[in-house]
Design a protein around this motif. Structure first.
Motif, PDB file in Angstrom:
ATOM      1  N   PHE A   1      -2.831  10.179   1.296  1.00  0.00           N
ATOM      2  CA  PHE A   1      -2.719   9.951   2.746  1.00  0.00           C
ATOM      3  C   PHE A   1      -2.207   8.535   2.975  1.00  0.00           C
ATOM      4  CE2 PHE A   1      -6.044  13.100   2.216  1.00  0.00           C
ATOM      5  CZ  PHE A   1      -5.868  13.986   3.271  1.00  0.00           C
ATOM      6  N   ASP A   2      -1.153   8.399   3.758  1.00  0.00           N
ATOM      7  CA  ASP A   2      -0.670   7.055   4.098  1.00  0.00           C
ATOM      8  C   ASP A   2      -0.810   6.831   5.603  1.00  0.00           C
ATOM      9  OD1 ASP A   2       0.430   4.569   4.230  1.00  0.00           O
ATOM     10  OD2 ASP A   2       2.378   5.123   3.389  1.00  0.00           O
ATOM     11  N   GLU A   3      -1.857   6.171   5.970  1.00  0.00           N
ATOM     12  CA  GLU A   3      -2.154   5.871   7.375  1.00  0.00           C
ATOM     13  C   GLU A   3      -2.033   7.101   8.280  1.00  0.00           C
ATOM     14  OE1 GLU A   3      -1.061   2.242   9.078  1.00  0.00           O
ATOM     15  OE2 GLU A   3      -0.561   1.265   7.189  1.00  0.00           O
ATOM     16  N   PRO A   4      -2.788   8.163   7.947  1.00  0.00           N
ATOM     17  CA  PRO A   4      -2.633   9.420   8.688  1.00  0.00           C
ATOM     18  C   PRO A   4      -3.051   9.338  10.148  1.00  0.00           C
ATOM     19  CG  PRO A   4      -4.564   9.505   7.274  1.00  0.00           C
ATOM     20  CD  PRO A   4      -3.828   8.258   6.912  1.00  0.00           C
TER      21      PRO A   4
ATOM     22  N   LYS B   1       0.829  -1.212   0.000  1.00  0.00           N
ATOM     23  CA  LYS B   1       0.000   0.000   0.000  1.00  0.00           C
ATOM     24  C   LYS B   1       0.864   1.263   0.000  1.00  0.00           C
ATOM     25  CE  LYS B   1      -1.951  -1.139   3.914  1.00  0.00           C
ATOM     26  NZ  LYS B   1      -1.162  -2.358   4.227  1.00  0.00           N
ATOM     27  N   SER B   2       1.836   1.305   0.921  1.00  0.00           N
ATOM     28  CA  SER B   2       2.700   2.500   0.974  1.00  0.00           C
ATOM     29  C   SER B   2       3.524   2.620  -0.297  1.00  0.00           C
ATOM     30  CB  SER B   2       3.641   2.420   2.177  1.00  0.00           C
ATOM     31  OG  SER B   2       2.910   2.477   3.373  1.00  0.00           O
ATOM     32  N   THR B   3       4.001   1.493  -0.780  1.00  0.00           N
ATOM     33  CA  THR B   3       4.783   1.517  -2.013  1.00  0.00           C
ATOM     34  C   THR B   3       3.954   2.123  -3.139  1.00  0.00           C
ATOM     35  OG1 THR B   3       6.011  -0.434  -1.310  1.00  0.00           O
ATOM     36  CG2 THR B   3       6.060   0.089  -3.666  1.00  0.00           C
TER      37      THR B   3
HETATM   38 MG   LIG Z   1       2.397   1.099   4.762  1.00  0.00          MG
END
Ligand SMILES: [Mg+2]
Ligand SMILES: Nc1ncnc2c1ncn2[C@@H]1O[C@H](COP(=O)(O)OP(=O)(O)O)[C@@H](O)[C@H]1O
Length: 246
Positions: free
Chosen positions: A160-163, A40-42
């Motif tokens: 947004f990455d796991e804000p 997901k982050s990638t």
């Molecule tokens: Mg991640």
């Protein structure tokens, strides 16, 4: 607005994104979910070129952002990115955090930048904290400043990455409400989050990732009520009943 075409990414020998082909329309809110390590982050980091890709194309507003010769700084300043750690500049006040980039990169005068920043701080409920230091704020307040700071650049797209993942539970809601407000305003948003209530209520579509692939993309209604892929069903059952029998 975003078009991923057969995107592949490796970290060394590890195939982190496998043939990802998806589109996100202008004004759409996409929530990306999936197990830890699924990519997901990638994925979200490739959207503003914080990570290179090895094959495929990513078009944003029709422009191939990974093409050689693309001016990274120019397009990156058009994409707001909010991640788990708030990363406010500790030596600048809240207002200073929100005015620096518009003054340096957009050429706004201090007065213009401050006017815009104060309006945004008001929008995230923090006008009264404009002259506070980041260290004087709670985690939820810092994250709302981080959102205001990103918005100060007037980006057409917010990532947004796991804000809310680094926040104490009682502060999660205030940040999600700010995000919902943005979504209601028509902002195009791609959000990695484990907040399934947010996904259900705010997302136009949910992407489910597993092992570097987007296995499923669906409306929240379809996703939660009629998940198609066995891995999706497993994931939903895992997050729903963490104490189930093995
Ligand atoms: Mg991640
Ligand atoms: N910089 C890196 N170098 C090597 N492997 C990485 C790097 N970043 C992430 N990975 C690996 O890629 C996979 C996907 O990671 P990530 O995108 O962070 O997943 P998620 O955000 O879904 O938890 C994981 O197996 C992770 O260990």
């Amino acid at each position: 607005m975003i078009e991923l075409q057969n995107v592949n990414k490796w970290y060394g020998a590890y195939h982190a994104l496998v043939d990802v082909s998806e589109t996100v329309r202008a004004g759409e809110v996409v929530v990306v979910c999936g197990p830890s390590g699924s990519g997901k982050s990638t994925l979200i980091r490739t959207l503003n070129r914080l990570e290179p890709i090895q094959s495929g194309h990513i078009l944003i507003d029709g422009k191939d952002i990974h093409a050689p010769g693309t001016d990274v700084n120019a397009f990156r300043s058009r994409i707001g990115f909010v991640f788990q750690q708030f990363n406010l500049f500790p030596h600048l006040t809240v207002l200073g955090n929100c005015t620096m980039a518009p003054m340096q990169l957009r050429g706004l005068s201090r007065a213009q930048a401050e006017e815009r920043a104060l309006a945004l701080l008001d929008r995230v409920g923090l006008a009264a904290k404009a002259h506070a230091w980041p260290s004087e704020l709670s985690g939820g307040q810092q994250q709302r400043v981080a959102i205001a700071r990103a918005l100060a650049m007037q980006p057409p797209l917010m990532l947004f990455d796991e804000p809310t993942s680094a926040l104490d539970p009682e502060m999660v809601g205030e940040v999600l409400l700010v995000m919902r407000d943005l979504a209601d305003d028509g902002m195009t948003m791609v959000c990695v989050t484990h907040e399934m209530g947010f996904a259900r209520e705010v997302a136009d579509r949910v992407f489910f990732m597993d092992q570097g692939r987007v296995l499923e993309r669906a409306t929240p209604e379809e996703f939660f009520n009629h998940p198609q892929h066995p891995r999706t069903r497993q994931f939903l059952s895992d997050i729903r009943s963490p104490f189930r029998e093995a």
